[in-house]
Design an enzyme around this catalytic site. Structure first.
Site, short mmCIF file in Angstrom:
data_model
loop_
_atom_site.label_atom_id
_atom_site.label_comp_id
_atom_site.label_asym_id
_atom_site.label_seq_id
_atom_site.Cartn_x
_atom_site.Cartn_y
_atom_site.Cartn_z
N CYS A 12 -3.38 3.63 8.19
CA CYS A 12 -2.32 2.88 7.51
C CYS A 12 -2.68 1.40 7.40
O CYS A 12 -3.04 0.76 8.38
CB CYS A 12 -1.03 3.06 8.31
SG CYS A 12 0.19 1.78 8.06
N CYS A 66 3.82 -5.95 9.25
CA CYS A 66 4.72 -5.35 10.23
C CYS A 66 4.71 -6.21 11.51
O CYS A 66 3.64 -6.65 11.94
CB CYS A 66 4.27 -3.93 10.56
SG CYS A 66 5.38 -3.11 11.73
N CYS A 88 3.72 8.53 0.87
CA CYS A 88 3.90 7.75 2.09
C CYS A 88 4.20 6.32 1.66
O CYS A 88 3.33 5.64 1.11
CB CYS A 88 2.62 7.83 2.93
SG CYS A 88 2.74 6.86 4.44
N GLU A 104 0.84 -1.21 0.00
CA GLU A 104 0.00 0.00 0.00
C GLU A 104 0.88 1.25 0.00
O GLU A 104 1.83 1.35 0.77
CB GLU A 104 -0.89 -0.02 1.25
CG GLU A 104 -1.85 1.15 1.30
CD GLU A 104 -2.80 1.05 2.50
OE1 GLU A 104 -3.41 -0.01 2.71
OE2 GLU A 104 -2.90 2.03 3.24
N SER A 133 10.39 7.09 9.68
CA SER A 133 9.66 7.02 10.94
C SER A 133 9.87 5.65 11.59
O SER A 133 9.76 4.63 10.93
CB SER A 133 8.18 7.25 10.64
OG SER A 133 7.41 6.96 11.76
N ASN A 159 -7.17 7.84 13.35
CA ASN A 159 -8.19 7.43 12.39
C ASN A 159 -8.67 6.03 12.76
O ASN A 159 -7.88 5.09 12.71
CB ASN A 159 -7.60 7.36 10.97
CG ASN A 159 -7.52 8.74 10.35
OD1 ASN A 159 -8.47 9.51 10.41
ND2 ASN A 159 -6.38 9.05 9.78
N GLY A 206 5.08 -1.27 7.81
CA GLY A 206 6.40 -1.78 8.21
C GLY A 206 7.18 -0.87 9.11
O GLY A 206 6.87 0.30 9.30
N GLU A 207 8.23 -1.46 9.70
CA GLU A 207 9.15 -0.73 10.57
C GLU A 207 10.45 -0.55 9.78
O GLU A 207 11.21 -1.51 9.59
CB GLU A 207 9.35 -1.55 11.86
CG GLU A 207 10.53 -1.17 12.71
CD GLU A 207 10.61 0.31 13.05
OE1 GLU A 207 9.72 0.82 13.72
OE2 GLU A 207 11.60 0.96 12.62
N SER A 261 8.18 7.44 16.72
CA SER A 261 6.77 7.35 17.12
C SER A 261 6.69 7.04 18.61
O SER A 261 6.88 5.89 19.01
CB SER A 261 6.07 6.25 16.32
OG SER A 261 6.10 6.56 14.96
N LEU A 262 6.42 8.05 19.40
CA LEU A 262 6.39 7.87 20.85
C LEU A 262 4.98 7.42 21.29
O LEU A 262 4.82 6.44 21.97
CB LEU A 262 6.77 9.20 21.51
CG LEU A 262 7.51 9.15 22.83
CD1 LEU A 262 8.68 8.20 22.80
CD2 LEU A 262 7.98 10.55 23.21
N HIS A 263 3.99 8.19 20.91
CA HIS A 263 2.57 7.86 21.12
C HIS A 263 2.12 7.78 22.58
O HIS A 263 0.93 7.55 22.84
CB HIS A 263 2.17 6.56 20.42
CG HIS A 263 2.42 6.58 18.94
ND1 HIS A 263 2.33 7.71 18.18
CD2 HIS A 263 2.75 5.58 18.07
CE1 HIS A 263 2.60 7.42 16.91
NE2 HIS A 263 2.85 6.15 16.83
N CYS A 275 1.53 -2.54 16.82
CA CYS A 275 0.90 -1.38 17.48
C CYS A 275 -0.62 -1.58 17.44
O CYS A 275 -1.17 -1.90 16.38
CB CYS A 275 1.27 -0.09 16.76
SG CYS A 275 3.04 0.16 16.68
N CYS A 286 -3.10 0.10 14.82
CA CYS A 286 -2.70 0.07 13.41
C CYS A 286 -3.20 -1.18 12.70
O CYS A 286 -3.00 -2.30 13.19
CB CYS A 286 -1.17 0.14 13.36
SG CYS A 286 -0.49 -0.20 11.74
S1 SF4 Z 1 2.19 1.75 13.33
FE1 SF4 Z 1 3.97 1.33 12.07
S2 SF4 Z 1 5.32 0.17 13.44
FE2 SF4 Z 1 3.29 0.09 14.38
S3 SF4 Z 1 2.36 -1.82 13.58
FE3 SF4 Z 1 1.75 -0.15 12.21
S4 SF4 Z 1 3.24 -0.18 10.56
FE4 SF4 Z 1 4.13 -1.32 12.28
#
Ligand code: SF4
Length: 359
Positions: free
Chosen positions: A345, A120, A113, A100, A197, A302, A167-168, A226-228, A124, A127
């Site tokens: 995402c 991934c 993006c 994507e 990121s 979102n 992905g990371e 990405s702290l969140h 998270c 996500c």
């Molecule tokens: S936010 Fe980023 S790091 Fe976290 S699961 Fe989704 S794609 Fe992976």
């Protein structure tokens, strides 16, 4: 067959520099200018397969194809355009996976993006991508193709690239750095317009700085962490994989990264209504940011169907922002784009995969 120089594991030419394509042509027994011709057709004319590069001798094209060498472009599977003109592209890989990519236009910018992995492993909770685990990391051609495909589909030159899709990136760092080099030198996107990121992988940030310096010399891309969450307990609730990487260690590694690269780090903070968006969280976050050359990006969540997190109200987002500003933190709020078309995402990809399974 002798090992071909520079080719990725999937024998793709996309991602190679002009010099490497010249070396490739020489290795093939052709003259160096043939490599430059391939370069021009791949990066400027957007050739999708070797057969379309009509200036190359037919015999050589056939021989390359017989060896399995290809340009390495992806197939478009689906495109969805939101009311605000944000474009989501789903593209298929040779092994049947789906990637994507999103093109986000404004008057002056076109931001792409990009994804760095298929799925991934970080999990998270907010996500959609994290729900399916990791299938594999992307090759350089599969990352670069996402930017070329958005350029072709939107008939506009991308100005910015953010590694914030599936992905990371730090789990695929070599291919990400090679892609950055290609995007900068061959597609014409300034390194300063590129953001990588990460949610944080223990002990990788100082290595990233050193590796990036080795590979692309002066590091100018932006690192966004990405702290969140402003404390460890809340962070582990939102990002289960965070249990192996305490916030204090992340911040220590960020400081080392800043020392090594001279670049400011930005911090991403997704606001989840009622969970991490209270005044006390803004105060805790401001304390963490004290003494940092940094910038905080707030993102209103979102919703995805798999989780019950809520999007915060606009007034809550504004208050959170003001509280940070009053404490001297540089802060911005990222506008939500493409909200009518599965803005989160990985959401469109997951829905498409489900549909393919049902049909
Ligand atoms: S936010 Fe980023 S790091 Fe976290 S699961 Fe989704 S794609 Fe992976």
């Amino acid at each position: 067959m002798r090992k071909l120089p520079h080719l990725s594991s999937n024998l793709s030419l996309l991602g190679l520099s002009s010099k490497k394509l010249e070396e490739f042509a020489l290795h093939e027994g052709e003259q160096a200018f043939r490599g430059r011709q391939i370069y021009e057709w791949i990066y400027q004319k957007g050739a999708k397969n070797l057969d379309s590069i009509s200036v190359l001798p037919k015999k050589w094209r056939d021989s390359l194809q017989n060896k399995g060498i290809k340009i390495g472009r992806l197939d478009e599977i689906r495109r969805v355009v939101a009311e605000d003109s944000t474009l989501k592209l789903l593209m298929g890989t040779v092994d049947g996976e789906i990637i994507e990519t999103v093109g986000i236009p404004t008057d002056k910018r076109l931001t792409v993006c990009v994804s760095s992995q298929i799925g991934c492993p970080m999990g998270c909770r907010f996500c959609a991508t994290g729900k399916g685990g990791l299938n594999r990391s992307l090759d350089v051609n599969e990352i670069v193709d996402q930017v070329i495909s958005i350029r072709e589909t939107m008939h506009r030159r991308p100005t910015h690239v953010v590694f914030m899709g599936m992905g990371e990136p730090l789990l695929n760092i070599r291919n990400v750095l090679d892609s950055i080099e290609c995007l900068t030198n061959d597609i014409g996107i300034g390194q300063r317009k590129i953001t990588v990121s990460t949610v944080g992988i223990p002990d990788t940030l100082p290595d990233l700085a050193k590796l990036a310096q080795e590979r692309i010399r002066k590091v100018k891309f932006t690192l966004a962490v990405s702290l969140h969450a402003p404390n460890q307990d809340l962070r582990e609730l939102i990002i289960p994989s965070a249990s192996s990487y305490p916030i204090s260690s992340i911040l220590k590694d960020c400081k080392k990264y800043i020392e090594l690269t001279g670049r400011r780090v930005s911090f991403e903070y997704i606001l989840l209504g009622g969970l991490n968006d209270k005044d006390m969280h803004a105060e805790q976050l401001a304390n963490l940011m004290r003494g940092f050359q940094s910038h905080v990006n707030l993102i209103a969540y979102n919703p995805i169907v798999e989780e019950k997190f809520k999007r915060p109200s606009q007034s809550r987002v504004n208050s959170f922002r003001e509280l940070l500003e009053n404490k001297g933190v540089a802060v911005s709020v990222r506008a939500s784009r493409g909200r009518d078309k599965d803005a989160a995402c990985g959401q469109l990809r997951r829905q498409t995969i489900e549909k393919i399974k049902i049909n």
